[in-house]
Write a protein that holds these residues in place. Structure first.
Motif, PDB file in Angstrom:
ATOM      1  N   ARG A   5       0.813  -1.215   0.000  1.00  0.00           N
ATOM      2  CA  ARG A   5       0.000   0.000   0.000  1.00  0.00           C
ATOM      3  C   ARG A   5       0.848   1.266   0.000  1.00  0.00           C
ATOM      4  O   ARG A   5       0.615   2.180  -0.814  1.00  0.00           O
ATOM      5  CB  ARG A   5      -0.918  -0.020   1.223  1.00  0.00           C
ATOM      6  CG  ARG A   5      -1.695   1.264   1.440  1.00  0.00           C
ATOM      7  CD  ARG A   5      -2.369   1.247   2.797  1.00  0.00           C
ATOM      8  NE  ARG A   5      -2.871   2.570   3.155  1.00  0.00           N
ATOM      9  CZ  ARG A   5      -3.221   2.908   4.396  1.00  0.00           C
ATOM     10  NH1 ARG A   5      -3.108   2.039   5.388  1.00  0.00           N
ATOM     11  NH2 ARG A   5      -3.652   4.125   4.647  1.00  0.00           N
ATOM     12  N   GLU A   6       1.824   1.340   0.873  1.00  0.00           N
ATOM     13  CA  GLU A   6       2.640   2.556   0.977  1.00  0.00           C
ATOM     14  C   GLU A   6       3.445   2.799  -0.295  1.00  0.00           C
ATOM     15  O   GLU A   6       3.583   3.944  -0.752  1.00  0.00           O
ATOM     16  CB  GLU A   6       3.569   2.454   2.189  1.00  0.00           C
ATOM     17  CG  GLU A   6       2.835   2.518   3.523  1.00  0.00           C
ATOM     18  CD  GLU A   6       3.785   2.493   4.709  1.00  0.00           C
ATOM     19  OE1 GLU A   6       5.023   2.510   4.489  1.00  0.00           O
ATOM     20  OE2 GLU A   6       3.297   2.461   5.852  1.00  0.00           O
ATOM     21  N   LYS A   7       3.947   1.744  -0.883  1.00  0.00           N
ATOM     22  CA  LYS A   7       4.740   1.855  -2.109  1.00  0.00           C
ATOM     23  C   LYS A   7       3.875   2.359  -3.268  1.00  0.00           C
ATOM     24  O   LYS A   7       4.302   3.224  -4.047  1.00  0.00           O
ATOM     25  CB  LYS A   7       5.336   0.486  -2.454  1.00  0.00           C
ATOM     26  CG  LYS A   7       6.433   0.530  -3.492  1.00  0.00           C
ATOM     27  CD  LYS A   7       7.085  -0.849  -3.618  1.00  0.00           C
ATOM     28  CE  LYS A   7       8.229  -0.808  -4.612  1.00  0.00           C
ATOM     29  NZ  LYS A   7       8.890  -2.148  -4.739  1.00  0.00           N
ATOM     30  N   ILE A   8       2.650   1.828  -3.377  1.00  0.00           N
ATOM     31  CA  ILE A   8       1.739   2.260  -4.442  1.00  0.00           C
ATOM     32  C   ILE A   8       1.293   3.695  -4.191  1.00  0.00           C
ATOM     33  O   ILE A   8       1.214   4.508  -5.127  1.00  0.00           O
ATOM     34  CB  ILE A   8       0.525   1.311  -4.532  1.00  0.00           C
ATOM     35  CG1 ILE A   8       0.981  -0.086  -4.982  1.00  0.00           C
ATOM     36  CG2 ILE A   8      -0.533   1.860  -5.491  1.00  0.00           C
ATOM     37  CD1 ILE A   8      -0.100  -1.142  -4.959  1.00  0.00           C
ATOM     38  N   HIS A   9       1.025   4.016  -2.929  1.00  0.00           N
ATOM     39  CA  HIS A   9       0.636   5.377  -2.533  1.00  0.00           C
ATOM     40  C   HIS A   9       1.715   6.373  -2.984  1.00  0.00           C
ATOM     41  O   HIS A   9       1.427   7.412  -3.611  1.00  0.00           O
ATOM     42  CB  HIS A   9       0.464   5.401  -1.015  1.00  0.00           C
ATOM     43  CG  HIS A   9      -0.030   6.698  -0.449  1.00  0.00           C
ATOM     44  ND1 HIS A   9       0.778   7.821  -0.332  1.00  0.00           N
ATOM     45  CD2 HIS A   9      -1.251   7.054   0.043  1.00  0.00           C
ATOM     46  CE1 HIS A   9       0.083   8.808   0.209  1.00  0.00           C
ATOM     47  NE2 HIS A   9      -1.167   8.367   0.446  1.00  0.00           N
ATOM     48  N   GLU A  10       2.958   6.032  -2.692  1.00  0.00           N
ATOM     49  CA  GLU A  10       4.093   6.891  -3.044  1.00  0.00           C
ATOM     50  C   GLU A  10       4.253   6.988  -4.562  1.00  0.00           C
ATOM     51  O   GLU A  10       4.538   8.064  -5.103  1.00  0.00           O
ATOM     52  CB  GLU A  10       5.379   6.326  -2.421  1.00  0.00           C
ATOM     53  CG  GLU A  10       6.631   7.153  -2.705  1.00  0.00           C
ATOM     54  CD  GLU A  10       7.894   6.502  -2.167  1.00  0.00           C
ATOM     55  OE1 GLU A  10       8.987   6.965  -2.549  1.00  0.00           O
ATOM     56  OE2 GLU A  10       7.787   5.529  -1.394  1.00  0.00           O
ATOM     57  N   THR A  11       4.063   5.869  -5.254  1.00  0.00           N
ATOM     58  CA  THR A  11       4.202   5.829  -6.719  1.00  0.00           C
ATOM     59  C   THR A  11       3.200   6.766  -7.387  1.00  0.00           C
ATOM     60  O   THR A  11       3.542   7.543  -8.284  1.00  0.00           O
ATOM     61  CB  THR A  11       4.005   4.391  -7.242  1.00  0.00           C
ATOM     62  OG1 THR A  11       5.030   3.550  -6.711  1.00  0.00           O
ATOM     63  CG2 THR A  11       4.049   4.345  -8.759  1.00  0.00           C
ATOM     64  N   ILE A  12       1.950   6.684  -6.969  1.00  0.00           N
ATOM     65  CA  ILE A  12       0.901   7.525  -7.556  1.00  0.00           C
ATOM     66  C   ILE A  12       1.188   8.997  -7.294  1.00  0.00           C
ATOM     67  O   ILE A  12       1.085   9.837  -8.200  1.00  0.00           O
ATOM     68  CB  ILE A  12      -0.484   7.128  -7.017  1.00  0.00           C
ATOM     69  CG1 ILE A  12      -0.859   5.717  -7.510  1.00  0.00           C
ATOM     70  CG2 ILE A  12      -1.558   8.136  -7.471  1.00  0.00           C
ATOM     71  CD1 ILE A  12      -2.147   5.173  -6.904  1.00  0.00           C
ATOM     72  N   GLU A  13       1.554   9.325  -6.059  1.00  0.00           N
ATOM     73  CA  GLU A  13       1.826  10.733  -5.724  1.00  0.00           C
ATOM     74  C   GLU A  13       3.035  11.266  -6.506  1.00  0.00           C
ATOM     75  O   GLU A  13       2.981  12.380  -7.051  1.00  0.00           O
ATOM     76  CB  GLU A  13       2.086  10.861  -4.219  1.00  0.00           C
ATOM     77  CG  GLU A  13       0.843  10.766  -3.367  1.00  0.00           C
ATOM     78  CD  GLU A  13       1.053  11.304  -1.967  1.00  0.00           C
ATOM     79  OE1 GLU A  13       0.086  11.820  -1.373  1.00  0.00           O
ATOM     80  OE2 GLU A  13       2.192  11.215  -1.456  1.00  0.00           O
TER      81      GLU A  13
END
Length: 524
Positions: free
Chosen positions: A149-157
């Motif tokens: 979740r955190e990795k995808i969150h960071e990727t999108i941002e």
């Protein structure tokens, strides 16, 4: 090389077999702009097959997408369904109210569109996204998304420049009231996502079932992995820098998949009206378009244009020009020969467009016109009082022998629809006059009147057919020494009441000598 063949060749260098995809959200009536994505994908699929590459074309229906707002064609009763998956909502009645006894919302809008696709030669394997969730095919991807979740969150941002809330979660559960709106995730223990909805109700959703869905950017990336998609064209909104394609590529890898190569197409625009948009009303539906335009012409509009170039789609005057271009290519395809590189590219591109324009793959292109030009059929459809008279005329002119085939019958049906629609250009309408009006008579000068009088005197000297009518117009023009343009303007004013129109000799021939003689007798 045609763009589809070039893409197929490039894809084959990476994968031995291809899965070409396109998709749609069945939230309302579709517009012709959707066909660019669909036909782009389908033509690449055909090009793969033609090149001996194993390929499958799938059409993904985002039936799990939520209803985002109450559209103009829906009644206010749909307010309670906002946030519901489209597959879980009743279809609207003609007055926009929910039809609780009928099919679901997604199927209601999807099925007519699929029927339209068949008419244009598109027969994909249809994938309903809610079934992929129901079958548990997304479960592994959802689990990986939550764990990363955190990795995808960071990727999108980082890629999109959008700021996501800290509470963002890569899975949107369906709450107790059936909506995904206002549901807060409180925990995860595989295979359950725990939540509290906007009504204060606590619950859990099984990721192996259709009890929620991933947000769009994650969902799209997950589809690439689940369906092993190797090519999916996307519109420039998704393909823009920082768009969902750019975020989807790394997310797909995070979820254990291999993303397709990024491929972006330009939009179709209604000529003079800008990009098509369902919300703005600037649209024409594919079903409406297919009722007006031969399917080969629609396919040709897409096939002849590179995917990164926008298309001005026109069901008005330019349709004649597009049909002319297509028919020239059918009747005189470019030949092999001693060509330079530029001409070889042009030849291969034209032949590729012609091949990919056929409704039936591999069909002889000459069958698509049935031996009758688009312009000639437009003229006959207006002049003749019924279909039987059209067929009689075409037999007389040797365009056909005996009964018309199914292709020609369909072309005449669509032509009639086009002529009677709001799209048909007024300049192409044929209204035979009983006699010239005083207003138009005042537009004719002395020399033009002399031309008309002399022409009229020769009607009894010829066989009444287009060729001989053309010849006496030419010789009379020469004898009177009148500018040919002025001569034709005079003819159009007498017969049609305008200064221009379709080929006048053809009209005179088809209307018949008796009618034309009567017009001239009353007008001169």
């Amino acid at each position: 090389m045609h763009w589809a063949d070039h893409t197929a060749q490039r894809l084959s260098q990476k994968n031995d077999s291809q899965v070409i995809a396109s998709g749609i959200t069945p939230s309302g009536e579709f517009h012709i702009g959707h066909l660019r994505e669909i036909l782009t994908a389908e033509m690449i699929h055909r090009a793969c097959i033609d090149a001996g590459i194993k390929s499958e074309y799938i059409f993904i229906v985002d039936s799990m997408d939520p209803l985002r707002r109450v559209y103009d064609f829906l009644s206010d009763e749909y307010e309670k369904f906002i946030g519901f998956p489209l597959v879980n909502i009743p279809a609207p009645n003609p007055d926009g109210t929910p039809n609780y006894q009928g099919e679901n919302y997604a199927i209601h809008f999807l099925n007519p569109f699929l029927e339209a696709l068949k008419q244009i030669g598109v027969n994909p394997r249809v994938v309903m996204n809610h079934e992929t969730y129901e079958n548990g095919e997304f479960a592994e991807k959802i689990d990986l998304a939550i764990k990363n979740r955190e990795k995808i969150h960071e990727t999108i941002e980082k890629i999109s420049g959008r700021e996501l809330p800290e509470s963002w979660y890569p899975f949107n559960p369906i709450g107790s009231d059936g909506s995904m709106d206002g549901v807060t995730v409180t925990g995860y223990e595989k295979p359950y996502v725990f939540w509290t909805d906007r009504n204060g109700v606590n619950g859990k959703s099984d990721i192996r079932k259709a009890e929620g869905k991933m947000p769009w950017r994650v969902d799209w990336a997950a589809k690439w992995g689940v369906h092993r998609i190797t090519c999916e064209p996307a519109g420039k909104d998704h393909g823009a820098s920082g768009g969902s394609y750019d975020t989807g590529i790394p997310i797909c890898r995070i979820l254990g998949g291999e993303p397709p190569e990024k491929m972006v197409y330009e939009w179709i625009q209604l000529k003079g009206s800008g990009p098509m948009s369902s919300s703005s009303g600037n649209t024409i539906g594919p079903i409406e378009a297919l009722n007006l335009v031969p399917p080969e012409i629609l396919r040709y509009v897409i096939a002849r244009t590179k995917i990164k170039k926008h298309i001005d789609f026109d069901t008005g005057p330019s349709l004649f020009e597009t049909a002319d271009e297509y028919e020239r290519l059918v009747s005189n395809p470019p030949k092999n020969g001693d060509l330079n590189k530029k001409k070889k590219v042009a030849r291969d591109t034209a032949l590729g467009a012609l091949r990919l324009s056929q409704v039936i793959r591999g069909q002889d292109a000459t069958l698509s016109t049935a031996g009758v030009s688009f312009r000639h059929l437009a003229m006959l459809a207006q002049i003749k009082s019924n279909d039987a008279d059209v067929w009689k005329s075409l037999n007389k002119s040797k365009h056909i022998e005996g009964e018309p085939n199914e292709v020609l019958r369909n072309r005449l049906l669509k032509m009639g629809n086009w002529i009677n629609s709001r799209h048909f250009p007024e300049a192409a309408r044929i209204n035979i006059q009983e006699k010239i009006t005083e207003e138009n008579k005042n537009k004719i000068n002395q020399k033009q009147m002399l031309f008309l009088t002399e022409l009229f005197s020769k009607f009894d000297l010829i066989e009444w057919n287009e060729g001989e009518i053309n010849e006496i117009i030419r010789t009379t023009t020469s004898e009177i020494e009148i500018n040919p343009r002025d001569a034709y303007i005079a003819l159009y004013l007498v017969i049609l009441g305008s200064e221009y129109g379709p080929r006048i000799a053809s009209i005179m021939s088809e209307v018949g000598k008796e009618v034309i003689v009567n017009i001239f007798s009353k007008s001169l």
